[in-house]
Design an enzyme around this catalytic site. Sequence first.
Site, PDB file in Angstrom:
ATOM      1  N   GLU A  62      -8.811 -20.784  -3.045  1.00 52.14           N
ATOM      2  CA  GLU A  62      -8.695 -20.639  -1.584  1.00 52.14           C
ATOM      3  C   GLU A  62     -10.082 -20.563  -0.978  1.00 52.14           C
ATOM      4  OE1 GLU A  62      -6.044 -17.466  -0.436  1.00 52.14           O
ATOM      5  OE2 GLU A  62      -4.451 -18.225  -1.703  1.00 52.14           O
TER       6      GLU A  62
ATOM      7  N   ARG B 226     -12.455 -10.933   5.905  1.00 55.74           N
ATOM      8  CA  ARG B 226     -11.880 -10.737   4.568  1.00 55.74           C
ATOM      9  C   ARG B 226     -11.849 -12.045   3.782  1.00 55.74           C
ATOM     10  NH1 ARG B 226      -6.164 -11.359   2.696  1.00 55.74           N
ATOM     11  NH2 ARG B 226      -6.053 -12.454   4.671  1.00 55.74           N
TER      12      ARG B 226
ATOM     13  N   HIS C  20      -6.060 -17.040  10.951  1.00 53.96           N
ATOM     14  CA  HIS C  20      -5.812 -17.998   9.879  1.00 53.96           C
ATOM     15  C   HIS C  20      -5.849 -19.392  10.495  1.00 53.96           C
ATOM     16  CE1 HIS C  20      -4.209 -20.022   6.398  1.00 53.96           C
ATOM     17  NE2 HIS C  20      -4.186 -18.877   5.730  1.00 53.96           N
TER      18      HIS C  20
ATOM     19  N   ARG D 183     -12.636 -18.527   6.109  1.00 57.66           N
ATOM     20  CA  ARG D 183     -11.687 -18.718   7.209  1.00 57.66           C
ATOM     21  C   ARG D 183     -12.306 -18.682   8.593  1.00 57.66           C
ATOM     22  NH1 ARG D 183      -6.685 -15.294   5.046  1.00 57.66           N
ATOM     23  NH2 ARG D 183      -6.367 -16.866   3.447  1.00 57.66           N
TER      24      ARG D 183
ATOM     25  N   HIS E 137      -4.053 -13.203  12.021  1.00 62.27           N
ATOM     26  CA  HIS E 137      -3.495 -13.109  10.666  1.00 62.27           C
ATOM     27  C   HIS E 137      -3.751 -11.765   9.993  1.00 62.27           C
ATOM     28  CE1 HIS E 137      -2.196 -14.474   6.747  1.00 62.27           C
ATOM     29  NE2 HIS E 137      -3.388 -14.254   6.219  1.00 62.27           N
TER      30      HIS E 137
ATOM     31  N   ALA F 128       0.827  -1.208   0.000  1.00 64.50           N
ATOM     32  CA  ALA F 128       0.000   0.000   0.000  1.00 64.50           C
ATOM     33  C   ALA F 128       0.865   1.264   0.000  1.00 64.50           C
ATOM     34  CB  ALA F 128      -0.921   0.000   1.222  1.00 64.50           C
TER      35      ALA F 128
ATOM     36  N   ALA G 169       3.385 -12.703   2.029  1.00 65.12           N
ATOM     37  CA  ALA G 169       2.130 -13.243   1.477  1.00 65.12           C
ATOM     38  C   ALA G 169       2.421 -14.493   0.653  1.00 65.12           C
ATOM     39  CB  ALA G 169       1.437 -12.185   0.633  1.00 65.12           C
TER      40      ALA G 169
HETATM   41  P1  FAD Z   1       2.468  -4.143   5.289  1.00 65.88           P
HETATM   42  O1  FAD Z   1       2.937  -4.884   4.112  1.00 65.88           O
HETATM   43  O2  FAD Z   1       2.279  -4.906   6.551  1.00 65.88           O
HETATM   44  O3  FAD Z   1       3.535  -2.979   5.534  1.00 65.88           O
HETATM   45  C1  FAD Z   1       3.504  -2.188   6.692  1.00 65.88           C
HETATM   46  C2  FAD Z   1       4.688  -1.252   6.676  1.00 65.88           C
HETATM   47  O4  FAD Z   1       4.545  -0.282   7.706  1.00 65.88           O
HETATM   48  C3  FAD Z   1       6.036  -1.913   6.916  1.00 65.88           C
HETATM   49  O5  FAD Z   1       6.999  -1.322   6.065  1.00 65.88           O
HETATM   50  C4  FAD Z   1       6.344  -1.559   8.362  1.00 65.88           C
HETATM   51  O6  FAD Z   1       7.725  -1.539   8.657  1.00 65.88           O
HETATM   52  C5  FAD Z   1       5.770  -0.165   8.414  1.00 65.88           C
HETATM   53  N1  FAD Z   1       5.472   0.344   9.741  1.00 65.88           N
HETATM   54  C6  FAD Z   1       4.703  -0.189  10.717  1.00 65.88           C
HETATM   55  N2  FAD Z   1       4.663   0.640  11.780  1.00 65.88           N
HETATM   56  C7  FAD Z   1       5.406   1.713  11.470  1.00 65.88           C
HETATM   57  C8  FAD Z   1       5.771   2.906  12.147  1.00 65.88           C
HETATM   58  N3  FAD Z   1       5.340   3.195  13.379  1.00 65.88           N
HETATM   59  N4  FAD Z   1       6.577   3.786  11.529  1.00 65.88           N
HETATM   60  C9  FAD Z   1       7.059   3.537  10.290  1.00 65.88           C
HETATM   61  N5  FAD Z   1       6.750   2.425   9.596  1.00 65.88           N
HETATM   62  C10 FAD Z   1       5.935   1.539  10.183  1.00 65.88           C
HETATM   63  N6  FAD Z   1      -2.966 -11.174   1.539  1.00 65.88           N
HETATM   64  C11 FAD Z   1      -3.325 -11.549   0.297  1.00 65.88           C
HETATM   65  O7  FAD Z   1      -4.091 -10.851  -0.366  1.00 65.88           O
HETATM   66  N7  FAD Z   1      -2.834 -12.704  -0.247  1.00 65.88           N
HETATM   67  C12 FAD Z   1      -1.995 -13.528   0.437  1.00 65.88           C
HETATM   68  O8  FAD Z   1      -1.573 -14.543  -0.078  1.00 65.88           O
HETATM   69  C13 FAD Z   1      -1.627 -13.161   1.758  1.00 65.88           C
HETATM   70  N8  FAD Z   1      -0.810 -13.945   2.489  1.00 65.88           N
HETATM   71  C14 FAD Z   1      -0.362 -13.499   3.703  1.00 65.88           C
HETATM   72  C15 FAD Z   1       0.585 -14.259   4.396  1.00 65.88           C
HETATM   73  C16 FAD Z   1       1.100 -13.791   5.589  1.00 65.88           C
HETATM   74  C17 FAD Z   1       2.120 -14.615   6.324  1.00 65.88           C
HETATM   75  C18 FAD Z   1       0.648 -12.550   6.117  1.00 65.88           C
HETATM   76  C19 FAD Z   1       1.187 -12.039   7.409  1.00 65.88           C
HETATM   77  C20 FAD Z   1      -0.302 -11.809   5.444  1.00 65.88           C
HETATM   78  C21 FAD Z   1      -0.814 -12.269   4.235  1.00 65.88           C
HETATM   79  N9  FAD Z   1      -1.749 -11.533   3.518  1.00 65.88           N
HETATM   80  C22 FAD Z   1      -2.131 -11.936   2.268  1.00 65.88           C
HETATM   81  C23 FAD Z   1      -2.154 -10.203   3.975  1.00 65.88           C
HETATM   82  C24 FAD Z   1      -1.356  -9.153   3.196  1.00 65.88           C
HETATM   83  O9  FAD Z   1      -0.029  -9.580   3.051  1.00 65.88           O
HETATM   84  C25 FAD Z   1      -1.378  -7.820   3.913  1.00 65.88           C
HETATM   85  O10 FAD Z   1      -2.681  -7.465   4.254  1.00 65.88           O
HETATM   86  C26 FAD Z   1      -0.800  -6.722   3.026  1.00 65.88           C
HETATM   87  O11 FAD Z   1       0.454  -7.111   2.545  1.00 65.88           O
HETATM   88  C27 FAD Z   1      -0.709  -5.439   3.811  1.00 65.88           C
HETATM   89  O12 FAD Z   1       0.019  -4.491   3.080  1.00 65.88           O
HETATM   90  P2  FAD Z   1       0.268  -3.066   3.702  1.00 65.88           P
HETATM   91  O13 FAD Z   1       1.076  -2.328   2.716  1.00 65.88           O
HETATM   92  O14 FAD Z   1      -1.008  -2.481   4.157  1.00 65.88           O
HETATM   93  O15 FAD Z   1       1.111  -3.348   5.045  1.00 65.88           O
HETATM   94  C1  SIN Z   2      -2.797 -17.855   2.543  1.00 67.70           C
HETATM   95  O1  SIN Z   2      -1.974 -18.054   1.650  1.00 67.70           O
HETATM   96  O2  SIN Z   2      -3.393 -18.771   3.122  1.00 67.70           O
HETATM   97  C2  SIN Z   2      -3.048 -16.464   2.988  1.00 67.70           C
HETATM   98  C3  SIN Z   2      -3.873 -15.766   1.994  1.00 67.70           C
HETATM   99  C4  SIN Z   2      -4.464 -14.518   2.562  1.00 67.70           C
HETATM  100  O3  SIN Z   2      -4.337 -14.246   3.747  1.00 67.70           O
HETATM  101  O4  SIN Z   2      -5.120 -13.810   1.804  1.00 67.70           O
END
Ligand code: FAD
Ligand code: SIN
Length: 558
Positions: free
Chosen positions: A129, A394, A250, A298, A359, A35, A66
Amino acid sequence: MTVGRVTGSPLRTLPAAPITWSREADVIVIGSGAAGMSAALEAAAWGRRVLLICKGALGGGSTPLAQGGLAAVLDAGDSAELHVRDTLVAGAGLCDEGAVETLVAAAPGEIARLGVLGARFDPGPLGLEGGHSRHRIVHAGGDASGAEVHRVLVEALLASEVEILEHTVALDALLDDRARVGGLLAATTRAAGGRLAVGEIRASAVVLAAGGYGQAYATTTNPAGATGDGMAFAARAGAEVTDVEFVQFHPTVLWQPGGRGQRPLVTEALRGAGAVLIDANGRRVMEGVHPLADLAPRDVVAAAMHRRITSSSSSHLWLDATALGRRHLDAHFPTVTAACRAIGIDPADNPIPVAPGAHYVCGGVRADMVGKTSIDGLFAVGEVAATGVHGANRLASNSLTEAVAAGRRLGQALGRSEASTGVGPGVEGPEAGQGVDPAGRDLLADAMSCHAGVVRHGEGLEHLLEVLAAQPAAPSGPLDLACVEATNLHTVSTLVATAALARTESRGCHRRADAPETRAEWAQRTGITAGPDGLRLRPLPPGWDSVERSSSGAGVRA
Ligand code: FAD
Ligand code: SIN
């Protein structure tokens, strides 16, 4: 719910620290996940001076972890209507249909754009999924999808004009006397002795893209930095948060005796490929529970597992993937097989020990489709935001596409908006407090897992709020990262427990043993705003395009 009910005590705030540096930008982005990077790239492409900060290195956050992939309608046998329907069903009556339609329409184009940036998605069949009625998950490197998305976004970021400050933690918003955000307090985390060097960054737009708060629980798939900093930052600034009771667990997190904190995920795509959940006697867990069995949404799978674990007095169950065969597992699930083998389990020969773990947070800072929050100058995108796309639960693999799409939309909106007029004098952060003692983190995480976990109970939630109220203040001394994170975890835990106690029904990933039915009168979202008297709860008016602005009172339209 009583409109405008005030409950609890004021949120704890961070201790004061001297300001030793200052910076300026048009747009400041907090977070280097899908994001944040998408928003930063787009705003910079429109000529804005963008500064991106992240708490650790660029690779922190959930995005690179992810596994499953990105959901999109790409097959002739699929349709946008079906993807929308599946998302609404999973969201259990709380999704905003307009927001879901926007996501579903954007997803194929976002995946194509990632391809143009150089993402190498796997050829061959789309994945399946839980909760999806069609195969529609695009993946990369088998189960390393997020790493590929992250790789191409980082490459683009490094080639762009965006300025990057790694190892810099956002602390609090700076607000002017009209309650408009005009920058933030941040701190570099590499000062001697673990201390923080606090600085002030002025900007006319502050973008929260700081991810979720899985670390509020004893076991989670989230990285160590997922401590709810973004939501706590927004709540302390007076922004409205919503849907925070809907924490997604999860079903299949790798279980190990004594394992706590971040644990490896065992992707749902394994169940999509045929793996099944079994108990200690080899009996199927999901048979007869839901028509989609192991591929039910889920919340349904996690709740069924919780029941089986509790009734059998065990600590975990098993995912049997042996029928997939060694060659298939090695080729398509290299991340999962490596994590299993690291703890001495070969998934080709033996079932994998699993238990539900925190999760994904479906709720967060209330935002419209261009990231506007209830406070002027503060924007939220990705997992930290709640736009109504995910409702009460979600749908799998909808969040990476949401993060990229919402980030780009916001970046464009910031780029198109009038050039910064600068920030006037008179901005300041929230009143300093004493923070929360980091020594209580494990106790609090255990209490959250026990009382605000997969299944909750009113009495347990009340006890949890007492535990939270009793948490001691941080010992006096220079501000450090441990205190910042403990204080933020305390804040998000307080918000989750308060919202979960207020919602006297079961819906999506909020399940109450003392209120097991879904109740029609609760088919509404709860907004929470923090103030000097405590937390103000109110039912939200429907529609993502009706976020009221605290300073101007004008409605916001995307
Ligand atoms: P993030 O990618 O979590 O990034 C957050 C950022 O904020 C990081 O850079 C962190 O360092 C920074 N940050 C945090 N606090 C601070 C602060 N105080 N000051 C400065 N920086 C800060 N979703 C799917 O759609 N498909 C999948 O297959 C999937 N698999 C997943 C598997 C795992 C193991 C996990 C944990 C999640 C998964 N998800 C999946 C969910 C998805 O990955 C996340 O919802 C998504 O990547 C979130 O993106 P984001 O940019 O909002 O936050
Ligand atoms: C998974 O690969 O099971 C995670 C996918 C997701 O959280 O969207």
